[in-house]
Motif scaffolding. Structure first.
Motif, short mmCIF file in Angstrom:
data_model
loop_
_atom_site.label_atom_id
_atom_site.label_comp_id
_atom_site.label_asym_id
_atom_site.label_seq_id
_atom_site.Cartn_x
_atom_site.Cartn_y
_atom_site.Cartn_z
N LYS A 1 0.84 -1.20 0.00
CA LYS A 1 0.00 0.00 0.00
C LYS A 1 0.88 1.26 0.00
CE LYS A 1 -3.35 2.55 2.80
NZ LYS A 1 -4.11 2.57 4.08
N ALA A 2 1.92 1.27 0.83
CA ALA A 2 2.81 2.43 0.88
C ALA A 2 3.48 2.67 -0.47
CB ALA A 2 3.86 2.24 1.97
N ALA A 3 3.89 1.59 -1.13
CA ALA A 3 4.50 1.72 -2.44
C ALA A 3 3.50 2.21 -3.48
CB ALA A 3 5.10 0.39 -2.88
N ALA A 4 2.27 1.71 -3.39
CA ALA A 4 1.22 2.15 -4.32
C ALA A 4 0.91 3.63 -4.14
CB ALA A 4 -0.04 1.31 -4.12
N VAL A 5 0.84 4.07 -2.90
CA VAL A 5 0.59 5.49 -2.63
C VAL A 5 1.71 6.35 -3.20
CG1 VAL A 5 0.47 7.21 -0.78
CG2 VAL A 5 -0.89 5.11 -0.62
N ALA A 6 2.95 5.89 -3.02
CA ALA A 6 4.08 6.64 -3.57
C ALA A 6 4.03 6.67 -5.10
CB ALA A 6 5.39 6.01 -3.10
N ALA A 7 3.49 5.62 -5.70
CA ALA A 7 3.48 5.52 -7.16
C ALA A 7 2.35 6.31 -7.79
CB ALA A 7 3.39 4.06 -7.58
N VAL A 8 1.15 6.26 -7.20
CA VAL A 8 -0.02 6.87 -7.88
C VAL A 8 -0.77 7.87 -7.01
CG1 VAL A 8 -0.32 4.87 -9.39
CG2 VAL A 8 -1.57 4.97 -7.21
N GLY A 9 -0.40 8.00 -5.74
CA GLY A 9 -1.08 8.96 -4.87
C GLY A 9 -2.14 8.32 -4.00
N THR A 10 -2.37 8.89 -2.84
CA THR A 10 -3.29 8.31 -1.86
C THR A 10 -4.70 8.14 -2.41
OG1 THR A 10 -2.03 9.35 -0.07
CG2 THR A 10 -4.26 8.61 0.45
N GLU A 11 -5.20 9.14 -3.11
CA GLU A 11 -6.59 9.10 -3.58
C GLU A 11 -6.80 8.04 -4.65
OE1 GLU A 11 -9.02 10.82 -2.16
OE2 GLU A 11 -7.47 11.50 -0.77
N ALA A 12 -5.72 7.58 -5.27
CA ALA A 12 -5.85 6.61 -6.37
C ALA A 12 -5.61 5.18 -5.91
CB ALA A 12 -4.87 6.96 -7.48
N VAL A 13 -5.47 4.97 -4.60
CA VAL A 13 -5.25 3.62 -4.07
C VAL A 13 -6.50 3.17 -3.32
CG1 VAL A 13 -3.85 2.14 -2.56
CG2 VAL A 13 -2.76 3.96 -3.90
N ALA A 14 -7.16 2.17 -3.84
CA ALA A 14 -8.37 1.62 -3.21
C ALA A 14 -7.99 0.48 -2.28
CB ALA A 14 -9.34 1.12 -4.27
N THR A 15 -8.55 0.50 -1.09
CA THR A 15 -8.31 -0.59 -0.13
C THR A 15 -9.61 -1.29 0.25
OG1 THR A 15 -8.47 0.98 1.71
CG2 THR A 15 -6.26 0.52 0.83
N ASP A 16 -10.70 -0.93 -0.43
CA ASP A 16 -12.01 -1.48 -0.06
C ASP A 16 -12.70 -2.23 -1.20
OD1 ASP A 16 -12.43 0.71 -1.64
OD2 ASP A 16 -13.95 1.65 -0.35
N LEU A 17 -11.97 -2.58 -2.26
CA LEU A 17 -12.58 -3.33 -3.35
C LEU A 17 -12.82 -4.77 -2.92
CD1 LEU A 17 -10.81 -2.20 -6.64
CD2 LEU A 17 -12.85 -1.27 -5.54
N ALA A 18 -13.93 -5.34 -3.35
CA ALA A 18 -14.21 -6.74 -3.05
C ALA A 18 -13.17 -7.63 -3.74
CB ALA A 18 -15.61 -7.11 -3.52
N PRO A 19 -12.76 -8.71 -3.10
CA PRO A 19 -11.87 -9.64 -3.78
C PRO A 19 -12.57 -10.30 -4.96
CG PRO A 19 -12.63 -10.57 -1.70
CD PRO A 19 -13.10 -9.14 -1.73
N SER A 20 -11.80 -10.90 -5.84
CA SER A 20 -12.34 -11.52 -7.04
C SER A 20 -12.48 -13.02 -6.85
CB SER A 20 -11.40 -11.24 -8.22
OG SER A 20 -11.78 -12.01 -9.35
N MET A 21 -13.52 -13.60 -7.48
CA MET A 21 -13.68 -15.05 -7.46
C MET A 21 -12.83 -15.71 -8.55
SD MET A 21 -15.47 -15.31 -4.83
CE MET A 21 -15.84 -17.07 -4.74
N GLY A 22 -12.11 -14.91 -9.33
CA GLY A 22 -11.10 -15.47 -10.22
C GLY A 22 -9.96 -16.04 -9.39
N ALA A 23 -9.07 -16.77 -10.05
CA ALA A 23 -7.98 -17.44 -9.34
C ALA A 23 -6.63 -17.02 -9.89
CB ALA A 23 -8.13 -18.96 -9.44
N GLU A 24 -5.58 -17.26 -9.12
CA GLU A 24 -4.23 -16.80 -9.48
C GLU A 24 -3.23 -17.75 -8.82
OE1 GLU A 24 -0.94 -15.58 -10.38
OE2 GLU A 24 -2.40 -14.16 -11.19
N ASP A 25 -2.33 -18.33 -9.61
CA ASP A 25 -1.42 -19.31 -9.03
C ASP A 25 -0.29 -18.69 -8.23
OD1 ASP A 25 0.36 -18.45 -11.02
OD2 ASP A 25 0.92 -20.48 -11.62
N PHE A 26 -0.20 -17.36 -8.19
CA PHE A 26 0.71 -16.70 -7.24
C PHE A 26 0.42 -17.16 -5.82
CE2 PHE A 26 1.86 -12.83 -4.69
CZ PHE A 26 3.24 -12.87 -4.91
N ALA A 27 -0.78 -17.69 -5.60
CA ALA A 27 -1.15 -18.22 -4.28
C ALA A 27 -0.16 -19.27 -3.79
CB ALA A 27 -2.57 -18.80 -4.33
#
Length: 389
Positions: free
Chosen positions: A310-336
């Motif tokens: 989150k801190a890196a994202a804020v530094a990259a795009v600004g506080t107002e452009a970082v969402a922390t309340d989006l619902a997770p996705s039911m898609g999958a990702e093998d990074f898990a």
């Protein structure tokens, strides 16, 4: 101190050219030989220590930090999809039936861009391990890299991933404090009845009618057996039976996928599907061969690493452009699979509108080049913060 936005802007023509080259030459899971060579050549040109052949076509670049700082993994995926491209772009796929329809060309480019800048400026306290992963699409390349000794050879303290997200505006990011993507499993049920004439159903055991009962019963696992406060999906996506109008077949094959976030919910779904398939088929005089395959675990961010992201994202795009309340996705990702081995975080990077079918896995999708500088800056900021710079 380097003017990071200016430096990224200076190399943006190279980044765009790399992305278009990768897009024009998509390769499927475990076939990413050209892509791997492209990546390795550039990493060596940046002066990194380069390792190839991990999980077949995976590439790892290492950039050592100063002192005794931590080691962090920065991961991207490289593979394409078996889709025929319909974008009409000048850099469209040159390989029929293969396409970068999920933006892995953009992910690879952004990680290369971050490696280039960090090699020029120094990574600070952190040793950066740049992980270029094969076979994310359905084939579990992250699991294969882990099994091939990824974290034994490169013992990182944390690992980070990123995916472009259509529908999220360019220049925006999303960071989750826990679940990001769901567990992904598949199932197959073979219902064995007794065929008969379509006009004389009483002389057989109709597997189609039984399968209809079974599909409905599986749906009530989510609506009645899983807590309403927990997310879950059971989707039957294939039904194969019969080949003429007036014959009830002997057999029906049902296949599909399930999604959830919690291990306990995953266990419940598997057990309930098997039990209901067995009992319903036996109640009608049929039998059922049921199989359930666990594919990808849920992608779960760890709290401390999510805060770093989150801190890196804020530094990259600004506080107002970082969402922390989006619902997770039911898609999958093998990074898990990597997050099962190390703490870390997986974030979403805005890719812009989804109009005209520009959603993930669409034949008209294209990674948005306008997102490249934001992704590169995020990765560089992440390396600096994870290393305590």
């Amino acid at each position: 101190m380097i003017d990071l936005p200016a430096r990224i802007a200076a190399i943006l023509p190279d980044l765009t050219a790399w992305r278009h080259t990768l897009h024009a030459h998509p390769e499927l899971a475990y076939e990413e030989h050209r892509t791997a060579a492209f990546v390795a050549e550039r990493l060596r040109g940046f002066g990194l220590e380069v390792h190839t052949g991990i999980a077949g076509t995976g590439v790892v670049g290492v950039l050592k930090g100063t002192g005794n700082g931590p080691a962090i993994g920065l991961r991207c995926d490289m593979d394409a999809l078996p889709i025929t491209e319909a974008t009409g772009l000048p850099y469209a796929s040159t390989h029929a039936g293969r396409m970068h329809a999920c933006g892995h060309d953009g992910h690879t480019t952004m990680l290369l861009g971050a490696a280039r800048i960090l090699a020029e400026t120094g990574p600070g306290g952190a040793t950066c391990v740049f992980i270029f992963q094969p076979a994310e699409e359905n084939e579990g390349g992250a699991r294969t890299m882990v099994a091939d000794g990824l974290f034994d050879t490169f013992p990182v303290d944390a690992v980070y991933g990123m995916h472009n997200w259509p529908g999220l505006p360019v220049g925006h990011m999303a960071v989750h404090g826990g679940p990001v993507m769901a567990a992904f499993d598949t199932f197959e049920a073979i219902v064995e009845g007794k065929g008969s004439h379509g006009a004389m159903p009483h002389q057989g055991i109709d597997p189609i009618a039984i399968s209809a009962q079974l599909v409905n019963a599986w749906q009530t696992i989510v609506s009645r057996a899983v807590s309403p406060t927990e997310a879950a999906v059971v989707s039957v996506t294939q039904i194969h039976a019969g080949d003429t109008w007036n014959v009830i077949p002997d057999q029906v094959v049902l296949r599909g996928t399930t999604r959830c976030f919690l291990p306990a919910v995953r266990d419940l779904i598997e057990a309930q599907m098997a039990t209901r398939a067995d009992l319903i088929c036996r109640a009608f005089g049929a039998t059922c061969r049921f199989s359930y395959t666990r594919r990808y675990p849920a992608t779960l961010n760890t709290p401390a690493e999510a805060e770093t992201a989150k801190a890196a994202a804020v530094a990259a795009v600004g506080t107002e452009a970082v969402a922390t309340d989006l619902a997770p996705s039911m898609g999958a990702e093998d990074f898990a699979f990597m997050l099962e081995q190390r703490p870390g975080a997986y974030v979403w990077l805005g890719n812009g509108p989804v109009e005209d079918g520009r959603h993930l896995h669409s034949a008209r999708y294209d990674f948005n080049d306008a997102a490249l500088p934001h992704g590169v800056r995020y990765l560089v900021e992440l390396a600096r913060r994870a290393g305590g710079s």
